[in-house]
Motif scaffolding. Structure first.
Motif, mmCIF file in Angstrom:
data_model
loop_
_atom_site.group_PDB
_atom_site.id
_atom_site.type_symbol
_atom_site.label_atom_id
_atom_site.label_comp_id
_atom_site.label_asym_id
_atom_site.label_seq_id
_atom_site.Cartn_x
_atom_site.Cartn_y
_atom_site.Cartn_z
ATOM 1 N N ALA A 1 -22.016 22.418 4.713
ATOM 2 C CA ALA A 1 -21.480 22.611 5.981
ATOM 3 C C ALA A 1 -21.034 21.161 6.700
ATOM 4 C CB ALA A 1 -22.776 22.799 6.819
ATOM 5 N N TYR A 2 -21.184 20.856 7.411
ATOM 6 C CA TYR A 2 -19.837 19.672 8.012
ATOM 7 C C TYR A 2 -19.203 19.492 7.406
ATOM 8 C CZ TYR A 2 -18.517 15.475 10.031
ATOM 9 O OH TYR A 2 -17.459 14.017 10.615
ATOM 10 N N LYS A 3 -18.757 19.227 5.949
ATOM 11 C CA LYS A 3 -17.784 19.093 5.606
ATOM 12 C C LYS A 3 -16.566 20.313 5.647
ATOM 13 C CE LYS A 3 -15.379 18.997 1.485
ATOM 14 N NZ LYS A 3 -15.016 18.726 -0.159
ATOM 15 N N ASP A 4 -17.181 21.216 5.542
ATOM 16 C CA ASP A 4 -16.530 22.844 6.048
ATOM 17 C C ASP A 4 -15.792 23.084 7.023
ATOM 18 O OD1 ASP A 4 -16.442 23.334 3.236
ATOM 19 O OD2 ASP A 4 -18.641 24.767 4.071
ATOM 20 N N ARG A 5 -16.620 22.626 8.161
ATOM 21 C CA ARG A 5 -16.014 22.307 9.753
ATOM 22 C C ARG A 5 -15.465 21.554 10.005
ATOM 23 N NH1 ARG A 5 -21.825 22.077 11.307
ATOM 24 N NH2 ARG A 5 -21.619 19.720 11.870
ATOM 25 N N VAL A 6 -15.533 20.241 9.641
ATOM 26 C CA VAL A 6 -13.967 19.404 9.329
ATOM 27 C C VAL A 6 -13.278 19.989 9.402
ATOM 28 C CG1 VAL A 6 -13.627 17.046 9.272
ATOM 29 C CG2 VAL A 6 -15.585 17.155 9.961
ATOM 30 N N MET A 7 -13.215 20.851 7.644
ATOM 31 C CA MET A 7 -11.763 20.923 7.026
ATOM 32 C C MET A 7 -11.188 22.505 8.364
ATOM 33 S SD MET A 7 -12.660 20.945 3.270
ATOM 34 C CE MET A 7 -11.259 21.928 3.564
ATOM 35 N N ALA A 8 -12.269 23.228 9.081
ATOM 36 C CA ALA A 8 -11.665 23.690 9.484
ATOM 37 C C ALA A 8 -11.441 23.559 11.175
ATOM 38 C CB ALA A 8 -13.081 24.756 9.897
ATOM 39 N N PRO B 1 1.370 -1.421 0.171
ATOM 40 C CA PRO B 1 -0.230 -0.308 -0.323
ATOM 41 C C PRO B 1 1.030 0.911 -0.006
ATOM 42 C CG PRO B 1 -0.003 -0.668 2.460
ATOM 43 C CD PRO B 1 1.062 -1.667 1.597
ATOM 44 N N GLU B 2 -0.085 2.588 -0.317
ATOM 45 C CA GLU B 2 1.226 3.562 -0.164
ATOM 46 C C GLU B 2 0.609 4.273 1.451
ATOM 47 O OE1 GLU B 2 -1.617 6.353 -3.117
ATOM 48 O OE2 GLU B 2 -0.973 4.875 -4.629
ATOM 49 N N PRO B 3 2.036 5.176 1.932
ATOM 50 C CA PRO B 3 1.049 6.044 3.468
ATOM 51 C C PRO B 3 0.084 5.885 3.313
ATOM 52 C CG PRO B 3 3.413 6.544 1.736
ATOM 53 C CD PRO B 3 3.396 5.617 1.020
ATOM 54 N N LEU B 4 -0.691 5.780 3.513
ATOM 55 C CA LEU B 4 -1.717 6.472 3.053
ATOM 56 C C LEU B 4 -3.277 6.003 4.229
ATOM 57 C CD1 LEU B 4 -3.819 8.375 1.512
ATOM 58 C CD2 LEU B 4 -4.344 6.593 0.122
ATOM 59 N N LEU B 5 -3.996 7.000 4.844
ATOM 60 C CA LEU B 5 -4.792 6.121 5.881
ATOM 61 C C LEU B 5 -6.208 6.354 4.774
ATOM 62 C CD1 LEU B 5 -4.206 7.618 9.743
ATOM 63 C CD2 LEU B 5 -4.345 5.344 8.309
ATOM 64 N N GLY B 6 -7.455 5.678 4.943
ATOM 65 C CA GLY B 6 -8.317 5.992 3.838
ATOM 66 C C GLY B 6 -9.814 6.055 4.447
ATOM 67 N N TRP B 7 -10.415 6.458 4.552
ATOM 68 C CA TRP B 7 -11.841 6.751 4.938
ATOM 69 C C TRP B 7 -13.276 6.461 3.920
ATOM 70 C CZ3 TRP B 7 -16.303 9.523 4.635
ATOM 71 C CH2 TRP B 7 -17.650 9.961 6.282
ATOM 72 N N VAL B 8 -14.192 5.809 4.161
ATOM 73 C CA VAL B 8 -14.911 6.019 2.921
ATOM 74 C C VAL B 8 -16.635 6.224 3.496
ATOM 75 C CG1 VAL B 8 -16.493 4.049 1.816
ATOM 76 C CG2 VAL B 8 -13.806 4.164 1.423
ATOM 77 N N GLY B 9 -17.850 7.004 3.281
ATOM 78 C CA GLY B 9 -18.606 6.824 3.803
ATOM 79 C C GLY B 9 -19.538 8.283 2.770
ATOM 80 N N ARG B 10 -21.211 8.403 3.646
ATOM 81 C CA ARG B 10 -21.266 9.782 2.570
ATOM 82 C C ARG B 10 -20.877 11.206 4.293
ATOM 83 N NH1 ARG B 10 -25.131 9.246 5.564
ATOM 84 N NH2 ARG B 10 -25.081 7.170 6.462
ATOM 85 N N ILE B 11 -20.660 11.861 3.495
ATOM 86 C CA ILE B 11 -19.692 13.204 4.692
ATOM 87 C C ILE B 11 -21.050 13.306 4.583
ATOM 88 C CG2 ILE B 11 -18.653 15.234 4.705
ATOM 89 C CD1 ILE B 11 -16.849 13.391 2.171
ATOM 90 N N ALA B 12 -21.439 13.151 6.159
ATOM 91 C CA ALA B 12 -22.213 13.814 7.070
ATOM 92 C C ALA B 12 -21.891 13.640 8.974
ATOM 93 C CB ALA B 12 -24.048 12.612 6.498
ATOM 94 N N PRO B 13 -22.772 14.396 9.883
ATOM 95 C CA PRO B 13 -22.636 14.295 11.000
ATOM 96 C C PRO B 13 -22.208 12.272 11.662
ATOM 97 C CG PRO B 13 -23.426 16.103 10.140
ATOM 98 C CD PRO B 13 -23.949 15.363 9.332
ATOM 99 N N GLU B 14 -22.818 11.308 11.309
ATOM 100 C CA GLU B 14 -23.369 11.039 11.677
ATOM 101 C C GLU B 14 -22.082 10.007 11.590
ATOM 102 O OE1 GLU B 14 -25.391 11.599 9.431
ATOM 103 O OE2 GLU B 14 -26.088 10.049 7.985
ATOM 104 N N LYS B 15 -21.553 9.358 10.030
ATOM 105 C CA LYS B 15 -20.332 9.401 10.347
ATOM 106 C C LYS B 15 -19.161 9.739 10.209
ATOM 107 C CE LYS B 15 -21.729 6.304 6.863
ATOM 108 N NZ LYS B 15 -21.842 4.606 7.403
ATOM 109 N N GLY B 16 -19.136 10.581 11.271
ATOM 110 C CA GLY B 16 -18.011 10.633 12.177
ATOM 111 C C GLY B 16 -16.394 11.415 11.240
ATOM 112 N N LEU B 17 -16.486 11.332 10.063
ATOM 113 C CA LEU B 17 -15.005 11.932 9.234
ATOM 114 C C LEU B 17 -14.423 12.938 10.743
ATOM 115 C CD1 LEU B 17 -13.067 11.705 6.888
ATOM 116 C CD2 LEU B 17 -14.440 13.839 6.016
ATOM 117 N N GLY B 18 -14.942 13.741 10.989
ATOM 118 C CA GLY B 18 -13.662 14.404 12.181
ATOM 119 C C GLY B 18 -13.022 13.263 13.026
ATOM 120 N N ASP B 19 -12.727 12.155 13.321
ATOM 121 C CA ASP B 19 -12.594 12.174 14.131
ATOM 122 C C ASP B 19 -11.636 11.278 13.662
ATOM 123 O OD1 ASP B 19 -14.236 12.440 15.856
ATOM 124 O OD2 ASP B 19 -14.780 10.632 16.784
#
Ligand code: UDP
Length: 379
Positions: free
Chosen positions: A245-252, A205-223
């Motif tokens: 708006a959730y995506k913007d929040r996670v990035m900020a 693999p590459e030195p890369l972590l992955g995350w898959v899902g709808r980008i929405a609060p219940e899926k918890g991308l921020g963690d």
């Protein structure tokens, strides 16, 4: 056991001459009304429907799918239906009333299912919606429900409890913990299944972590972003932006995370890409019913580190295919992700093949449907 059930079903003759023959069934599948198949709004249901159709067709059954207009082909004859999409329950508060948009596709699909039922032995509902649960007993053929999410809404809990009290055999769930979220302790759990040959194994693999899902609060991308930042590893994110708006929040909130935004990839393309990750993080803030992405990553040989709640706690073999961590413990999540990168990717892929094939999934679905038809034959 299944053979006995088929024999009983052979005796079930319908007035229009539709009988179960040598166990072959005509199954009308009604997809989710939240989006056309292939666009990602329906989340895991869109992938499940492909395995369900493929697996049951391989067992000799005849399937037809009803889905919203604009749906992509799913391997069997389809009827597509126009209308406004249904708002998903996960975007509403727990006490929200039942919504029915004007010219709603949900009502239109079920009107069509009503018209087509005479040509089928059974109707299989894949949508997480109140209407089919309420309407099912009014049909002349049994309507079975494969419930795709855990408990989220009082109205849905009540509708599911009604079916559980009158026709318990008509309900099936993807995981035990999902079923128990409705207070149901004895019932049918069918898991899920995948066409594992379509997933590309990657040894290096590459030195890369992955995350898959709808980008929405219940899926918890921020963690996941916080853990990736702690490890100084980039995070590839695949999925439809359901809540911008959730995506913007996670990035900020996570300026130190090196996000590699991949957008929503069609399922077959995602299966070619996922294997490049050193590990996948699954960090739901809700009761994940099954968590397809966990198994799909394992199918590519990718270890998974997930919060210990919902479906992933039943699909990950802790220490073999990944690790389970206490929800919200981001530092532990990061430590386990580092450890997971050293797991044997061939063993992960092998274990996935043992547990999550499409054929055993279809067998479990068939057993469920036949048992329900025996308890409750078509009129
Ligand atoms: N998915 C996809 N392309 C993407 C991101 C996700 O096809 O770019 C699929 C993914 O393979 C998985 C599904 O979307 O099968 C999401 O299902 P899951 O059970 O993980 O979560 P849900 O959205 O149902 O909560």
């Amino acid at each position: 056991m299944i053979r006995q059930r088929v024999a009983r079903q052979d005796r079930v003759k319908r007035q229009d001459g539709l009988s179960l023959g040598k166990g072959a069934m005509r199954i009308l599948v009604v997809s989710t009304a939240v989006g056309p198949i292939g666009q990602g709004r329906g989340g895991g249901v869109e992938v499940t429907i492909g395995s369900l159709v493929g697996g049951l067709a391989d067992r000799g059954h005849q399937l037809m799918v009803l889905a919203p207009e604009g749906s992509e082909p799913c391997g069997c004859p389809m009827g597509t239906v126009a209308g406004h999409l249904q708002p998903p329950w996960q975007q509403q508060p727990r006490d929200a009333p039942i919504l029915q948009p004007p010219h709603g596709v949900l009502a239109a699909m079920w009107r069509e299912a009503w018209a087509l039922q005479g040509h089928h032995h059974v109707v299989l509902n894949l949508g997480y919606d109140w209407l089919p649960l309420w309407l099912g007993p009014c049909f002349t053929v049994p309507v079975l429900h494969l419930i795709s999410m855990g408990s989220l809404s009082r109205a849905m809990d009540e509708a599911i409890a009604d079916v559980a009290s009158t026709h318990p055999g008509r309900l099936a769930f993807h995981s035990k913990s999902q079923m128990e979220s409705f207070g149901i302790h004895q019932g049918v759990v069918v898991g899920n299944g995948f066409d594992l040959n379509t997933y590309r194994f990657v040894q290096e693999p590459e030195p890369l972590l992955g995350w898959v899902g709808r980008i929405a609060p219940e899926k918890g991308l921020g963690d996941a972003a916080a853990a990736a930042a702690l490890l100084h590893m980039p995070l590839a994110v695949w999925g439809r932006v359901e809540d911008p708006a959730y995506k913007d929040r996670v990035m900020a909130d996570h300026p130190n995370c090196d996000f590699h935004w991949q957008g929503f990839l069609p399922p077959l393309r995602l299966r070619q890409e996922l294997g490049h990750c050193a590990a996948l993080l699954m960090t739901p803030h809700w009761q994940e019913a099954f968590g397809n992405a966990v198994v799909e990553a394992m199918a590519c040989g990718v270890p998974v580190v997930a919060y210990q709640r919902g479906g992933p706690q039943e699909t990950i073999d802790h220490g073999l295919t990944g690790f389970l961590v206490e929800p919200g413990q981001v530092a532990h999540l990061a430590a386990m992700a580092e450890k997971a990168c050293h797991l044997d990717r061939h063993r992960i892929r092998r274990r996935c093949r043992e547990r999550f094939g499409m054929a055993p999934f279809a067998q479990r679905l068939e057993a469920w449907i036949l048992a329900a038809l025996c308890q409750d034959p078509p009129l």
